[in-house]
Design an enzyme around this catalytic site. Structure first.
Site, PDB file in Angstrom:
ATOM      1  N   GLU A   1       0.640  -1.282   0.122  1.00 40.14           N
ATOM      2  CA  GLU A   1       0.076   0.004  -0.020  1.00 40.14           C
ATOM      3  C   GLU A   1       0.800   1.382   0.040  1.00 40.14           C
ATOM      4  OE1 GLU A   1      -2.892  -0.452   3.293  1.00 40.14           O
ATOM      5  OE2 GLU A   1      -3.273  -2.282   2.577  1.00 40.14           O
TER       6      GLU A   1
ATOM      7  N   GLU B   1      -6.359 -10.585  -1.082  1.00 37.71           N
ATOM      8  CA  GLU B   1      -7.057 -10.537   0.091  1.00 37.71           C
ATOM      9  C   GLU B   1      -8.481 -10.395  -0.186  1.00 37.71           C
ATOM     10  OE1 GLU B   1      -5.666  -7.263   2.452  1.00 37.71           O
ATOM     11  OE2 GLU B   1      -3.329  -7.442   2.033  1.00 37.71           O
TER      12      GLU B   1
HETATM   13  O1  G3I Z   1      -4.765  -8.667  19.146  1.00 38.76           O
HETATM   14  C1  G3I Z   1      -5.229  -7.240  19.787  1.00 38.76           C
HETATM   15  C2  G3I Z   1      -6.052  -7.569  20.930  1.00 38.76           C
HETATM   16  O2  G3I Z   1      -5.148  -8.357  21.870  1.00 38.76           O
HETATM   17  C3  G3I Z   1      -6.612  -6.578  21.437  1.00 38.76           C
HETATM   18  O3  G3I Z   1      -7.395  -6.723  22.661  1.00 38.76           O
HETATM   19  C4  G3I Z   1      -7.462  -5.792  20.287  1.00 38.76           C
HETATM   20  C5  G3I Z   1      -8.374  -4.500  20.638  1.00 38.76           C
HETATM   21  O4  G3I Z   1      -8.704  -3.531  19.524  1.00 38.76           O
HETATM   22  O5  G3I Z   1      -6.896  -5.859  19.151  1.00 38.76           O
HETATM   23  C6  G3I Z   1      -6.244  -6.666  18.780  1.00 38.76           C
HETATM   24  O6  G3I Z   1      -5.532  -6.399  17.756  1.00 38.76           O
HETATM   25  C7  G3I Z   1      -6.349  -6.201  16.528  1.00 38.76           C
HETATM   26  C8  G3I Z   1      -5.705  -6.921  15.360  1.00 38.76           C
HETATM   27  O7  G3I Z   1      -6.462  -6.744  14.013  1.00 38.76           O
HETATM   28  C9  G3I Z   1      -6.171  -8.510  15.743  1.00 38.76           C
HETATM   29  O8  G3I Z   1      -7.193  -8.731  15.777  1.00 38.76           O
HETATM   30  C10 G3I Z   1      -5.898  -4.644  16.069  1.00 38.76           C
HETATM   31  O9  G3I Z   1      -6.524  -3.740  17.036  1.00 38.76           O
HETATM   32  C11 G3I Z   1      -6.431  -4.260  14.557  1.00 38.76           C
HETATM   33  O10 G3I Z   1      -6.032  -3.050  14.160  1.00 38.76           O
HETATM   34  C12 G3I Z   1      -5.930  -5.270  13.767  1.00 38.76           C
HETATM   35  O11 G3I Z   1      -6.638  -5.056  12.352  1.00 38.76           O
HETATM   36  C13 G3I Z   1      -6.103  -5.642  11.276  1.00 38.76           C
HETATM   37  C14 G3I Z   1      -5.650  -4.543  10.333  1.00 38.76           C
HETATM   38  O12 G3I Z   1      -5.368  -5.284   9.226  1.00 38.76           O
HETATM   39  C15 G3I Z   1      -4.727  -3.576  10.582  1.00 38.76           C
HETATM   40  O13 G3I Z   1      -4.532  -2.573   9.767  1.00 38.76           O
HETATM   41  C16 G3I Z   1      -7.044  -6.960  10.634  1.00 38.76           C
HETATM   42  O14 G3I Z   1      -6.924  -7.933  11.781  1.00 38.76           O
HETATM   43  C17 G3I Z   1      -6.300  -7.242   9.325  1.00 38.76           C
HETATM   44  O15 G3I Z   1      -7.307  -8.200   8.741  1.00 38.76           O
HETATM   45  C18 G3I Z   1      -6.049  -5.993   8.406  1.00 38.76           C
HETATM   46  O16 G3I Z   1      -5.624  -6.490   7.248  1.00 38.76           O
HETATM   47  C19 G3I Z   1      -5.192  -5.749   6.382  1.00 38.76           C
HETATM   48  C20 G3I Z   1      -3.920  -6.282   5.531  1.00 38.76           C
HETATM   49  O17 G3I Z   1      -3.119  -6.382   6.217  1.00 38.76           O
HETATM   50  C21 G3I Z   1      -3.523  -5.175   4.573  1.00 38.76           C
HETATM   51  N1  G3I Z   1      -4.714  -4.916   3.619  1.00 38.76           N
HETATM   52  C22 G3I Z   1      -5.771  -4.400   4.119  1.00 38.76           C
HETATM   53  C23 G3I Z   1      -6.268  -5.514   5.211  1.00 38.76           C
HETATM   54  C24 G3I Z   1      -7.671  -5.119   6.137  1.00 38.76           C
HETATM   55  O18 G3I Z   1      -7.381  -4.021   6.552  1.00 38.76           O
END
Ligand code: G3I
Length: 373
Positions: free
Chosen positions: A161, A277
């Site tokens: 990105e 994705e």
């Molecule tokens: O693991 C913590 C947990 O301990 C905590 O309690 C909780 C509270 O919010 O957060 C958890 O972490 C989260 C993590 O996902 C795991 O679930 C983060 O807050 C959250 O921001 C994170 O989001 C991820 C996101 O990327 C971040 O930008 C998504 O799972 C993931 O699917 C998403 O993937 C991205 C690709 O890497 C790149 N392209 C876009 C795609 C979708 O956004």
């Protein structure tokens, strides 16, 4: 009925229920068989799946996929949370799962603006790092992480990105790599990307290297910019094996024309094209794109997701997308869903082929039928 018989019948009922849950979707064809002559097919795996806490999701991955990407665990923040601290255990678990189940392991991702700690861009006093110091830090991270998985992770999303939807290099608050390393001198504008690919190759000469982005199938300007980037990297003699079209879609997008444009123009540069994705959000008014900060509780609680009408529209959209992908199969090496089932999808709603109970949905059967025709 004696007490003993009653207990036996009750136990059998419990066993049967358990078996039925454990066997969810076991009699349907495996996606990896359905697509065996077309492209690799896979999904993003989260930590509970890999560590055995979500055995039903693990069973889906093992049965249906021949490639996988870790949803979060190899992002900078998780694998390299502090300057001298690497957290290998989750990533090692992902790779071990892939090896055990014979999945082509994709690493995601080495250089990205999100899920990257703030310290990466700052010196010890909290000031913005110099260009040279940031390049050193980037090299160290790439050599260490891609080096740790040398020979085991088969392909890397090296840069994720780096472009805006306008086609310009990301230069806002979400573009620290370009702002610090590339901005201001036209001759250096790709330096953050070019060096990342150089060092990824140095760290693991056998690994495939990819550029990965979203909305390439929606914005022609962004797709054209990705094409220009690939050509530039090739002109420098750098290894780039593929471009990932993330394809976070919705019930009304992308258009067939947009997807065709991206597949055709990216493939014309001579690299592999991958859908990296894939999901289709079911919310009508949810924001487009891939930005997790825009996914709030309102957009994820989707009352319409379970209705028959939504499921039919979802199946139709998946069929439309897969029909285009099948027509372009000679240029496409892989299709990866962003998740395994609706229960654990990042976007909520009903975006994948398996539902909240790990069961294959109408969209699953529609995609299988489209592939078999
Ligand atoms: O693991 C913590 C947990 O301990 C905590 O309690 C909780 C509270 O919010 O957060 C958890 O972490 C989260 C993590 O996902 C795991 O679930 C983060 O807050 C959250 O921001 C994170 O989001 C991820 C996101 O990327 C971040 O930008 C998504 O799972 C993931 O699917 C998403 O993937 C991205 C690709 O890497 C790149 N392209 C876009 C795609 C979708 O956004």
């Amino acid at each position: 009925m004696s007490m003993q018989k009653t207990i036996t019948v009750a136990s059998l009922a419990i066993l049967w229920t358990g078996a039925a849950q454990g066997l969810a979707g076991q009699n349907v064809p495996a996606l990896k068989d359905v697509f065996k002559d077309t492209f690799l097919i896979g999904g993003a795996l989260n930590r509970p799946l890999v560590t055995g806490k979500d055995p039903n999701a693990a069973a889906i991955a093992a049965k249906h996929f021949n490639t996988a990407t870790p949803e979060n665990d190899l992002k900078w923040q998780l694998v390299h949370p502090q300057p001298n601290q690497y957290n290998w255990e989750p990533g090692d678990g992902f790779v071990a799962f892939c090896e055990k189940n014979k999945l082509f392991a994709v690493g995601h991702c080495l250089v990205w603006h999100a899920q990257t700690p703030r310290w990466v861009f700052q010196d010890e006093a909290g000031n913005t790092l110099t260009r040279d110091a940031l390049l050193v830090r980037m090299k160290d991270h790439i050599m260490t992480v891609a080096g740790h998985y040398r020979g085991r992770i088969k392909g890397w999303d090296v840069v994720n990105e780096a472009l805006n939807d306008s086609g310009a290099l990301r230069d806002d608050a979400r573009g620290p790599w370009f702002r610090i390393i590339g901005q201001g001198d036209p001759n250096k504008k790709y330096d953050h990307i070019e060096n990342a690919f150089r060092w990824a190759h140095e760290a693991d000469p056998e690994a495939e290297l990819y550029y990965n982005d979203y909305n390439l199938e929606v914005s022609k300007a962004k797709c054209d910019a990705a094409v220009a980037l690939v050509k530039y990297l090739k002109s420098k003699g750098l290894r780039i094996d593929g471009v990932g079209i993330q394809l976070h879609g919705g019930l009304t997008y992308p258009s067939v024309q947009g997807l065709e444009y991206a597949l055709t123009n990216l493939a014309a540069t001579g690299v592999k094209v991958m859908i990296t994705e894939l999901d289709i959000r079911t919310q009508n008014r949810a924001p487009r794109g891939a930005d997790v900060s825009q996914v709030n509780r309102q957009s994820t609680s989707d009352a319409n997701a379970a209705t028959a009408e939504t499921q039919k529209r979802l199946a139709d959209k998946y069929v439309e997308i897969f029909s285009v992908l099948l027509q372009h199969k000679k240029d496409i090496s892989r299709v990866t869903f962003w998740g395994v089932c609706d229960k654990t999808s990042w976007i909520g709603g009903s975006p994948l082929l398996f539902d909240q109970n790990y069961e294959p949905k109408e969209a699953f059967f529609a995609v299988v039928k489209a592939a078999q025709q």
